[in-house]
Design an enzyme around this catalytic site. Structure first.
Site, PDB file in Angstrom:
ATOM      1  N   ILE A 102       0.837  -1.202   0.000  1.00 48.85           N
ATOM      2  CA  ILE A 102       0.000   0.000   0.000  1.00 48.85           C
ATOM      3  C   ILE A 102       0.870   1.249   0.000  1.00 48.85           C
ATOM      4  O   ILE A 102       1.998   1.228   0.494  1.00 48.85           O
ATOM      5  CB  ILE A 102      -0.959  -0.028   1.223  1.00 48.85           C
ATOM      6  N   CYS A 103       0.339   2.321  -0.577  1.00 49.23           N
ATOM      7  CA  CYS A 103       0.938   3.650  -0.569  1.00 49.23           C
ATOM      8  C   CYS A 103       2.206   3.679  -1.434  1.00 49.23           C
ATOM      9  O   CYS A 103       2.150   3.415  -2.620  1.00 49.23           O
ATOM     10  CB  CYS A 103       1.197   4.100   0.866  1.00 49.23           C
ATOM     11  N   ALA A 104       3.336   3.981  -0.849  1.00 49.88           N
ATOM     12  CA  ALA A 104       4.599   3.998  -1.591  1.00 49.88           C
ATOM     13  C   ALA A 104       5.170   2.600  -1.794  1.00 49.88           C
ATOM     14  O   ALA A 104       5.977   2.371  -2.690  1.00 49.88           O
ATOM     15  CB  ALA A 104       5.618   4.863  -0.857  1.00 49.88           C
ATOM     16  N   TYR A 123       0.551   5.239  -4.158  1.00 47.86           N
ATOM     17  CA  TYR A 123       0.412   6.636  -3.775  1.00 47.86           C
ATOM     18  C   TYR A 123       0.619   7.490  -5.032  1.00 47.86           C
ATOM     19  O   TYR A 123       1.455   7.144  -5.886  1.00 47.86           O
ATOM     20  CB  TYR A 123       1.456   6.971  -2.703  1.00 47.86           C
ATOM     21  N   SER A 151      -2.531  -0.872  -3.191  1.00 47.12           N
ATOM     22  CA  SER A 151      -3.480   0.153  -2.769  1.00 47.12           C
ATOM     23  C   SER A 151      -2.776   1.501  -2.686  1.00 47.12           C
ATOM     24  O   SER A 151      -1.541   1.576  -2.735  1.00 47.12           O
ATOM     25  CB  SER A 151      -4.100  -0.243  -1.426  1.00 47.12           C
TER      26      SER A 151
END
Length: 184
Positions: A102-104, A123, A151
């Protein structure tokens, strides 16, 4: 029951890591947090100190059903620089075993070639990087492409965690957990 391992490095985004742990445990999934350092003490990206369940060197991941990378900075860079974890991720990918980020953190997958030819998200500031590494980068809150789940960030942590429950158990359990936390 197989386990889910959530990898923690100094600078990880607390909400992204702990939401996964919390919701999966509510669903009855055995989750183990793993420090990539020699100590269980981890400092989150927002100054929250916590203790992982174990350190990487203590673990045998043969019983893993899912490996999860939370984002955050510099946590993502620390995860991506930890060669034993990178080798484990490549091994899981080659075997078609579930991995999620998720994210980075999808950038770690991208740098390892895992996202090449796959639909994925991250992200916003990492979307170009994952695309440059062969991903079909899409702006969806959660993307499942085979055994790889990605995500976008803290704001999608609940959706991400519920999707992991659906992937590990089923849609009914996902909906049950969502209702139990009064989500949507």
């Amino acid at each position: 029951m197989k386990k889910t391992y959530v990898f923690l490095a100094d600078g990880f985004e607390e909400i992204e890591g702990l939401t996964v742990v919390d919701l999966l445990r509510r669903a009855g999934v055995e989750v183990q947090t793993v420090s990539i350092k020699d100590t269980k003490e981890i400092q989150g990206s927002h100054g929250i100190t916590l203790f992982a369940d174990s350190v990487f060197a203590e673990c045998n991941f043969d019983d893993a059903e899912l490996l999860v990378l939370p984002g955050g900075m510099p946590g993502t860079k620390n995860l991506g620089a930890f060669e034993p974890l990178c080798e484990l991720l490549k091994k899981f990918d080659a075997a078609g075993r579930k991995i999620a980020a998720i994210c980075a953190a999808p950038s770690v997958f991208a740098s390892l070639g895992i996202l090449k030819g796959r639909k994925a998200t991250s992200y916003p500031s990492f979307m170009e990087m994952i695309a440059e590494n062969g991903a079909d980068a899409v702006e969806e809150s959660v993307v499942v492409d085979g055994h790889v789940i990605t995500s976008r960030g803290m704001g999608t942590a609940i959706d991400f965690s519920l999707t992991l429950i659906e992937q590990l158990i089923d849609t009914e359990k996902k909906e049950q957990i969502a209702a139990s936390i009064v989500y949507k």
